[in-house]
Design an enzyme around this catalytic site. Structure first.
Site, PDB file in Angstrom:
ATOM      1  CG  ASP A 152      -4.877   1.830   5.991  1.00  0.00           C
ATOM      2  OD1 ASP A 152      -5.630   2.817   5.875  1.00  0.00           O
ATOM      3  OD2 ASP A 152      -4.476   1.178   5.006  1.00  0.00           O
ATOM      4  NE  ARG A 191      -5.220  -3.065   4.083  1.00  0.00           N
ATOM      5  CZ  ARG A 191      -5.703  -2.443   3.025  1.00  0.00           C
ATOM      6  NH1 ARG A 191      -6.254  -1.259   3.161  1.00  0.00           N
ATOM      7  NH2 ARG A 191      -5.617  -2.981   1.836  1.00  0.00           N
ATOM      8  CE1 TYR A 218       4.044  -6.693   4.743  1.00  0.00           C
ATOM      9  CE2 TYR A 218       3.573  -8.904   5.537  1.00  0.00           C
ATOM     10  CZ  TYR A 218       3.573  -7.977   4.518  1.00  0.00           C
ATOM     11  OH  TYR A 218       3.106  -8.325   3.286  1.00  0.00           O
ATOM     12  CG  ASP A 251      -1.973  -1.057   1.178  1.00  0.00           C
ATOM     13  OD1 ASP A 251      -2.343  -1.461   0.061  1.00  0.00           O
ATOM     14  OD2 ASP A 251      -2.438  -1.489   2.245  1.00  0.00           O
TER      15      ASP A 251
END
Length: 303
Positions: free
Chosen positions: A82, A181, A68, A40
């Site tokens: 998010d 998310r 992550y 993203d």
């Protein structure tokens, strides 16, 4: 003209993955560029880009596990799960103060392992041929079905209690298709305070690490290129071919490897005597067939 291979990019904040591909096309002097797994715009970190015939490797990278680093903010959800979306009604400071550290740990534990996850409504998943996020932007209500994902590690690195929120720094190792998310949303929901993602950085995809990635602003595509043969042998078992085996595979014929042992199923990187990647092959017993061919005139890998 850059040859064939992979380039590891450390994607900056605010750019789409498509933007990165466009930059690499210009730097590499070729239109044939693709990436393995969208990030993203708000996310940073490792984006693996394939150049020329090595775009054929991307299919095998997309499904690799990923790591992550992220920050989850408890206290309010958002329309996109998010920080890019509109915040939903925040909970009271009293409700946040009631969230114990043990409850946060238990919530994280519940979201670890093999879980059923509902992707964010603004994901790129297609619904009747149209991206979910496009339907949401058009004002449609989108409900996506739960899907099985694996969160092999969900580690809490730090907790910061601030006015109106609790920020959690976490490290997540997960299967392809996992939405971080959505983990933020579901953790907030389980604690009855809401949650959304405020920062996300991808640090690893399979065997490739962001530590080896390049800054897009100063990218030298030729110097950054991991040649196809090196990329393939990083990903898969290597088989060094005879001259005749290389010729046979290039012409679509199966080869027999007398000393081959063990089960097949996983691709194998087949390498010609001159060091060039002939292709990815698949074994059935001692017989192998080509899964993906590579041009025979491409440059070989590192010596």
């Amino acid at each position: 003209m850059t040859g064939s291979g992979l380039i590891l990019i450390d994607k900056p904040d605010g750019m789409t993955s498509h933007d990165v591909v466009a930059r690499v096309r210009k730097a590499a002097g070729t239109r044939k560029v693709g990436h393995a797994g969208t990030l993203d715009p708000m996310a940073t970190g490792l984006l693996i880009v394939g150049v020329n015939s090595s775009t054929r490797l991307l299919t095998y990278i997309v499904g690799a596990d990923k790591e992550y680093l992220a920050t989850i903010r408890l206290g309010a959800g958002s329309t996109t799960d998010d920080a890019e979306g509109d915040l939903l009604a925040p909970v009271s400071q009293h409700a946040l103060d009631a969230v114990a550290d043990d409850a946060i740990a238990a919530g994280i534990a519940t979201l670890t392992g093999e879980i059923q996850q509902i992707p964010s409504a603004v994901s790129a998943i297609k619904v009747d041929g149209k991206r979910a996020y496009a339907r949401v932007r058009a004002g449609e209500q989108v409900e996506l079905a739960p899907r099985a994902v694996t969160v092999s590690e969900f580690e809490l690195l730090a907790t910061r209690r601030i006015d109106g929120a609790i920020d959690l720094d976490v490290r997540v190792v997960c299967s392809s298709g996992t939405y971080i998310r959505s983990l933020a949303r579901d953790l907030g929901t389980s604690l009855a305070v809401g949650g959304h993602l405020t920062a996300l950085r991808r640090t690893r995809v399979g065997v490739f690490s962001v530590r080896d990635a390049h800054d897009l602003a100063t990218l030298d595509a030729e110097a950054a290129l991991i040649p196809a043969v090196d990329a393939a042998t990083d990903l898969f078992e290597r088989l060094d071919l005879t001259e005749q085996q290389a010729i046979d595979l290039t012409h679509g014929r199966r080869i027999h490897v007398a000393d081959r042992e063990g089960p097949g199923g996983e691709p194998v990187a087949a390498v010609a005597p001159n060091g060039a990647l002939v292709g990815l092959i698949e074994f059935r017993g001692k017989e192998a067939r080509t899964l993906v061919n590579f041009p025979t005139d491409e440059a070989v890998g590192r010596a």
